[in-house]
Design a protein around this motif. Structure first.
Motif, PDB file in Angstrom:
ATOM      1  N   THR A  10      -5.088  -5.512   0.030  1.00  0.00           N
ATOM      2  CA  THR A  10      -3.776  -6.112   0.286  1.00  0.00           C
ATOM      3  C   THR A  10      -3.814  -7.603  -0.041  1.00  0.00           C
ATOM      4  O   THR A  10      -4.761  -8.307   0.328  1.00  0.00           O
ATOM      5  CB  THR A  10      -3.377  -5.920   1.760  1.00  0.00           C
ATOM      6  N   HIS A  27       5.532  -6.051   0.028  1.00  0.00           N
ATOM      7  CA  HIS A  27       5.747  -5.501  -1.309  1.00  0.00           C
ATOM      8  C   HIS A  27       7.092  -5.882  -1.930  1.00  0.00           C
ATOM      9  O   HIS A  27       7.311  -5.615  -3.116  1.00  0.00           O
ATOM     10  CB  HIS A  27       5.595  -3.969  -1.287  1.00  0.00           C
ATOM     11  N   VAL A  62      -3.884  -6.905  -9.151  1.00  0.00           N
ATOM     12  CA  VAL A  62      -3.268  -6.365  -7.932  1.00  0.00           C
ATOM     13  C   VAL A  62      -1.750  -6.486  -8.017  1.00  0.00           C
ATOM     14  O   VAL A  62      -1.017  -5.574  -7.611  1.00  0.00           O
ATOM     15  CB  VAL A  62      -3.805  -7.081  -6.677  1.00  0.00           C
ATOM     16  N   HIS A  99      -0.710  -3.652 -10.340  1.00  0.00           N
ATOM     17  CA  HIS A  99      -1.039  -2.320  -9.845  1.00  0.00           C
ATOM     18  C   HIS A  99      -0.298  -1.961  -8.566  1.00  0.00           C
ATOM     19  O   HIS A  99       0.215  -0.844  -8.400  1.00  0.00           O
ATOM     20  CB  HIS A  99      -2.560  -2.212  -9.625  1.00  0.00           C
ATOM     21  N   ASP A 100      -0.216  -2.922  -7.626  1.00  0.00           N
ATOM     22  CA  ASP A 100       0.352  -2.629  -6.305  1.00  0.00           C
ATOM     23  C   ASP A 100       1.768  -3.172  -6.096  1.00  0.00           C
ATOM     24  O   ASP A 100       2.486  -2.689  -5.224  1.00  0.00           O
ATOM     25  CB  ASP A 100      -0.548  -3.211  -5.210  1.00  0.00           C
ATOM     26  N   TYR A 101       2.151  -4.179  -6.875  1.00  0.00           N
ATOM     27  CA  TYR A 101       3.451  -4.836  -6.665  1.00  0.00           C
ATOM     28  C   TYR A 101       4.384  -4.667  -7.863  1.00  0.00           C
ATOM     29  O   TYR A 101       5.513  -5.155  -7.847  1.00  0.00           O
ATOM     30  CB  TYR A 101       3.260  -6.317  -6.342  1.00  0.00           C
TER      31      TYR A 101
END
Length: 285
Positions: free
Chosen positions: A213, A253, A276, A279-281
């Motif tokens: 995170t 997010h 990140v 990939h995550d946001y």
């Protein structure tokens, strides 16, 4: 009149003009010393104010508030708070007690970590509930904050984590023996907070956050040597944030492109941060 005056976050010069005028006109000046700390000594404040400053410890404010309020219906008394006066519920209690005694109260506001956290580049209206992280002990490892973080995460909101400070704390032995012996002050670091957060996630396993995170660690916000570093929780464990006070933000997010750009400027590792973000946001360079 009781003046409850915010001092801001940096040094003796951060008091407002209105606050300084109230201090100079007060018969007694108290400095609350346990919910936060200023980055200068009491003596530095006294030199700048031209007034004696009485340090008010937790027991004074919570159990002996009448001493602070004595004669405040006849003379002016100032109660100084690092940050903003209403950053802690203790100060609300003091105001209520003053009203019960028929004492007029005037509040002079100032910057606190609750709004200065905007220095991270994260937009204030995208923050959810603020949580506190306390020092774990061998027998007490509270995780009630986890549910608040999970609620924020579900909404995509950022979470400001206020980190514990221990001032004038007594050991269990000294408490039991009624000995006025106090432990050295302790201030939680970003590193300690992250370690505790990850321990709780391992225990709860509900993915409110993970080691990957994104988060922002900050220290001494408002000072000339403030530090702001962005990276994954795992990365922040290894960052030296220096002297206190520290705070931590978990990045939600619903991250805006402009917020992501500021995170890049403060990245521990830009390549990893960009990975990140994508990939995550779902935010590309």
């Amino acid at each position: 009149m009781l003046y409850v005056i915010g001092l801001g976050l940096g040094d003796e010069r951060d008091i407002t003009v209105k606050g300084l005028e109230a201090v100079k006109g007060s018969e007694r000046v108290y400095l609350e010393s346990y919910t936060s700390i200023l980055m200068v000594s009491k003596e530095k404040l006294e030199e700048f104010y031209g007034k004696e400053v009485i340090v008010a410890h937790r027991e004074t404010v919570e159990s002996q508030s009448d001493d602070i309020l004595k004669d405040a219906d006849k003379v002016d008394v100032s109660f100084l708070v690092v940050g903003d006066p209403f950053g802690a519920t203790t100060h609300t209690d003091l105001v209520i007690r003053a009203h019960e005694l028929g004492i007029k109260v005037k509040v002079v506001h100032n910057a606190s970590i609750m709004n200065a956290v905007g220095a991270t580049g994260l937009q204030l209206y995208s923050f959810g509930q603020t949580i506190s992280v306390v020092f774990f002990t061998e027998t007490w490892r509270p995780d009630s904050f986890y549910d608040r973080i999970k609620e924020n995460t579900t909404l995509g909101l950022h979470t400001l984590c206020l980190l514990d400070i221990k001032v004038r704390e007594q050991s269990i032995e000294n408490l039991m023996r009624n000995r006025p012996i106090y432990e050295p002050p302790r201030y939680m670091t970003v590193n300690q907070a992250v370690e505790q957060l990850l321990e709780v996630e391992t225990k709860r396993g509900e993915k409110a956050y993970t080691a990957d995170t994104l988060a922002v660690g900050v220290s001494r916000v408002g000072s000339d040597d403030q530090i702001i570093k962005a990276g994954t929780l795992e990365q922040l464990v290894g960052v030296d944030f220096g002297a206190p006070l520290h705070s931590l933000v978990l990045v939600g997010h619903r991250l805006h492109l402009l917020e992501a750009e500021i995170l890049r400027e403060n990245a521990v590792d830009l390549e990893r941060l960009n990975f990140v973000l994508k990939h995550d946001y779902n935010i590309d360079k």
